[in-house]
Design a protein around this motif. Structure first.
Motif, mmCIF file in Angstrom:
data_model
loop_
_atom_site.group_PDB
_atom_site.id
_atom_site.type_symbol
_atom_site.label_atom_id
_atom_site.label_comp_id
_atom_site.label_asym_id
_atom_site.label_seq_id
_atom_site.Cartn_x
_atom_site.Cartn_y
_atom_site.Cartn_z
ATOM 1 N N ASP A 246 -62.289 -13.270 -6.265
ATOM 2 C CA ASP A 246 -61.550 -12.702 -5.147
ATOM 3 C C ASP A 246 -62.513 -11.834 -4.342
ATOM 4 O OD1 ASP A 246 -59.828 -10.510 -3.751
ATOM 5 O OD2 ASP A 246 -58.363 -12.034 -4.344
ATOM 6 N N GLU A 247 -62.869 -12.290 -3.171
ATOM 7 C CA GLU A 247 -63.895 -11.612 -2.370
ATOM 8 C C GLU A 247 -63.501 -10.183 -2.028
ATOM 9 O OE1 GLU A 247 -66.499 -12.306 1.747
ATOM 10 O OE2 GLU A 247 -64.836 -13.663 1.234
ATOM 11 N N ASP A 248 -62.240 -9.970 -1.647
ATOM 12 C CA ASP A 248 -61.798 -8.631 -1.261
ATOM 13 C C ASP A 248 -61.829 -7.678 -2.449
ATOM 14 O OD1 ASP A 248 -60.519 -6.778 0.736
ATOM 15 O OD2 ASP A 248 -58.923 -6.824 -0.769
ATOM 16 N N ALA A 249 -61.321 -8.124 -3.597
ATOM 17 C CA ALA A 249 -61.321 -7.269 -4.787
ATOM 18 C C ALA A 249 -62.745 -6.990 -5.256
ATOM 19 C CB ALA A 249 -60.514 -7.924 -5.902
ATOM 20 N N ALA A 250 -63.619 -7.992 -5.165
ATOM 21 C CA ALA A 250 -65.014 -7.795 -5.553
ATOM 22 C C ALA A 250 -65.677 -6.751 -4.661
ATOM 23 C CB ALA A 250 -65.765 -9.114 -5.477
ATOM 24 N N ARG A 251 -65.441 -6.852 -3.358
ATOM 25 C CA ARG A 251 -66.041 -5.897 -2.421
ATOM 26 C C ARG A 251 -65.500 -4.491 -2.631
ATOM 27 N NH1 ARG A 251 -64.058 -3.616 1.695
ATOM 28 N NH2 ARG A 251 -62.276 -5.050 1.787
ATOM 29 N N ARG A 252 -64.187 -4.380 -2.761
ATOM 30 C CA ARG A 252 -63.577 -3.056 -2.905
ATOM 31 C C ARG A 252 -63.981 -2.381 -4.213
ATOM 32 N NH1 ARG A 252 -57.317 -3.741 -2.036
ATOM 33 N NH2 ARG A 252 -57.395 -1.521 -2.609
ATOM 34 N N SER A 253 -64.070 -3.167 -5.286
ATOM 35 C CA SER A 253 -64.484 -2.576 -6.552
ATOM 36 C C SER A 253 -65.956 -2.158 -6.510
ATOM 37 C CB SER A 253 -64.226 -3.549 -7.711
ATOM 38 O OG SER A 253 -64.908 -4.768 -7.534
ATOM 39 N N ASP A 255 -67.659 -1.247 -3.745
ATOM 40 C CA ASP A 255 -67.727 -0.052 -2.897
ATOM 41 C C ASP A 255 -67.231 1.170 -3.658
ATOM 42 O OD1 ASP A 255 -68.673 -1.617 -0.844
ATOM 43 O OD2 ASP A 255 -66.776 -1.685 0.263
ATOM 44 N N GLY A 256 -66.154 0.997 -4.429
ATOM 45 C CA GLY A 256 -65.628 2.104 -5.217
ATOM 46 C C GLY A 256 -66.599 2.561 -6.283
ATOM 47 N N THR A 257 -67.316 1.622 -6.865
ATOM 48 C CA THR A 257 -68.302 1.958 -7.889
ATOM 49 C C THR A 257 -69.447 2.776 -7.309
ATOM 50 O OG1 THR A 257 -67.773 -0.020 -9.175
ATOM 51 C CG2 THR A 257 -69.916 0.998 -9.572
ATOM 52 N N LEU A 259 -69.379 4.663 -4.678
ATOM 53 C CA LEU A 259 -68.854 5.996 -4.371
ATOM 54 C C LEU A 259 -68.731 6.826 -5.649
ATOM 55 C CD1 LEU A 259 -67.680 7.968 -2.324
ATOM 56 C CD2 LEU A 259 -65.440 6.907 -2.670
ATOM 57 N N PHE A 260 -68.288 6.198 -6.714
ATOM 58 C CA PHE A 260 -68.174 6.859 -8.017
ATOM 59 C C PHE A 260 -69.529 7.405 -8.457
ATOM 60 C CE2 PHE A 260 -67.895 6.052 -12.801
ATOM 61 C CZ PHE A 260 -67.125 7.179 -13.072
ATOM 62 N N TYR A 261 -70.579 6.591 -8.338
ATOM 63 C CA TYR A 261 -71.906 7.035 -8.736
ATOM 64 C C TYR A 261 -72.427 8.152 -7.827
ATOM 65 C CZ TYR A 261 -72.098 2.976 -11.861
ATOM 66 O OH TYR A 261 -71.855 2.059 -12.843
ATOM 67 N N GLN A 262 -72.101 8.074 -6.566
ATOM 68 C CA GLN A 262 -72.497 9.146 -5.655
ATOM 69 C C GLN A 262 -71.841 10.472 -6.067
ATOM 70 O OE1 GLN A 262 -71.508 7.764 -1.723
ATOM 71 N NE2 GLN A 262 -72.969 6.080 -1.806
ATOM 72 N N GLU A 263 -70.587 10.392 -6.470
ATOM 73 C CA GLU A 263 -69.887 11.607 -6.923
ATOM 74 C C GLU A 263 -70.470 12.123 -8.233
ATOM 75 O OE1 GLU A 263 -65.877 10.289 -7.199
ATOM 76 O OE2 GLU A 263 -65.475 10.473 -5.044
ATOM 77 N N LEU A 264 -70.810 11.200 -9.146
ATOM 78 C CA LEU A 264 -71.358 11.595 -10.441
ATOM 79 C C LEU A 264 -72.730 12.253 -10.316
ATOM 80 C CD1 LEU A 264 -70.668 8.598 -12.883
ATOM 81 C CD2 LEU A 264 -69.622 10.853 -12.947
#
Length: 267
Positions: A246-253, A255-257, A259-264
């Motif tokens: 699923d291209e949309d789910a792959a992209r969103r996950s 991007d979220g990852t 961002l998660f690493y940037q926060e960490l």
């Protein structure tokens, strides 16, 4: 008469040059290592032009084994500014081409959770010792089988800043305990994944809440298992498996990852 570049062709040329530069800076290396007399082969990726030490990310493959997909994910993380190490959980070059073989490889690798932990820790130490890595900033992400592995490493109290599970099994014989889990946890799952039913999702939320773990969980409606892997549709067709890219789910996950690493890591 010299040809003139319009703004569109100039933009395309700029992107092409940037891509070539990025490829020139990206370093990759196949790393063979030994544990308990067994040989494993991992894949290291980093940007050789970047200055200073950076966080390291461990990647754990799907149940098929250490394949091109997980290596490509490592390269994408390197391009994003991290040093990534796609570890080998099976060893001896094991790579399945049929679900039955993949199931057998997975059973062999996970028959003893201390064995899983030892293989994970060995790869973690290799990553931490790389010259480009800040050894105090380590996270892990896994896909399918690998998603379950990184969650279990968090449950076992392995020293990690964060873990990310993509379409991984959420139920486990292990249970998170308050004060033992040091990692922040991020989970991406498909709402139409029969391998990860809603009972597992609800169970994980309850487990992590009871253990006071920092959990973010995203469920994509209508999305099947293995949604990050472009090769999932071929597996579905060949073996009749309930999986699908699923291209949309792959992209969103993804991007979220990031961002998660940037926060960490603050990077």
């Amino acid at each position: 008469m010299k040809p003139r570049l319009n703004k569109h062709s100039l933009a395309a040329l700029t992107l092409a040059i940037a891509s070539l530069n990025a490829q020139a800076e990206l370093r990759t290396e196949t790393v063979e290592y030994t544990l308990d007399g067994q040989v494993f082969s991992g894949y290291l990726a980093w940007d050789d032009e970047a200055e200073g030490k950076r966080p390291g990310i461990l990647l754990v493959h799907e149940w098929w084994g250490h394949n091109d997909f997980v290596r490509e994910q490592a390269e994408q993380l390197a391009a994003a500014g991290y040093t990534a190490f796609a570890l080998d959980m099976y060893g001896e070059g094991k790579l399945a081409e049929h679900p039955d073989t993949a199931q057998e490889f997975m059973k062999q690798a996970t028959r003893d959770m201390e064995q899983v932990k030892a293989r994970f820790i060995k790869a973690k130490e290799l990553l931490q010792n790389h010259e480009s890595v800040d050894a105090d900033k380590i996270a892990a992400q896994g896909y399918c089988f690998g998603g379950a592995v990184v969650l279990n490493m968090a449950r076992m109290g392995v020293d990690l800043d964060g873990v990310v599970s993509y379409h991984g099994a959420l139920a486990s014989p292990l249970q998170a305990e308050a004060g033992k889990v040091t990692a922040r946890v991020q989970v991406y799952t498909g709402g139409a994944d029969p391998m990860v039913p809603s009972e597992q999702v609800a169970g994980l939320v309850q487990e992590m809440q009871d253990a006071e773990v920092d959990l973010t969980l995203v469920s994509f409606p209508g999305v099947k298992h293995s949604f990050t892997n472009p090769g999932a549709d071929a597996f579905a067709e060949k073996f009749g498996m309930p999986v699908g890219y699923d291209e949309d789910a792959a992209r969103r996950s993804w991007d979220g990852t990031l961002l998660f690493y940037q926060e960490l890591f603050g990077s």
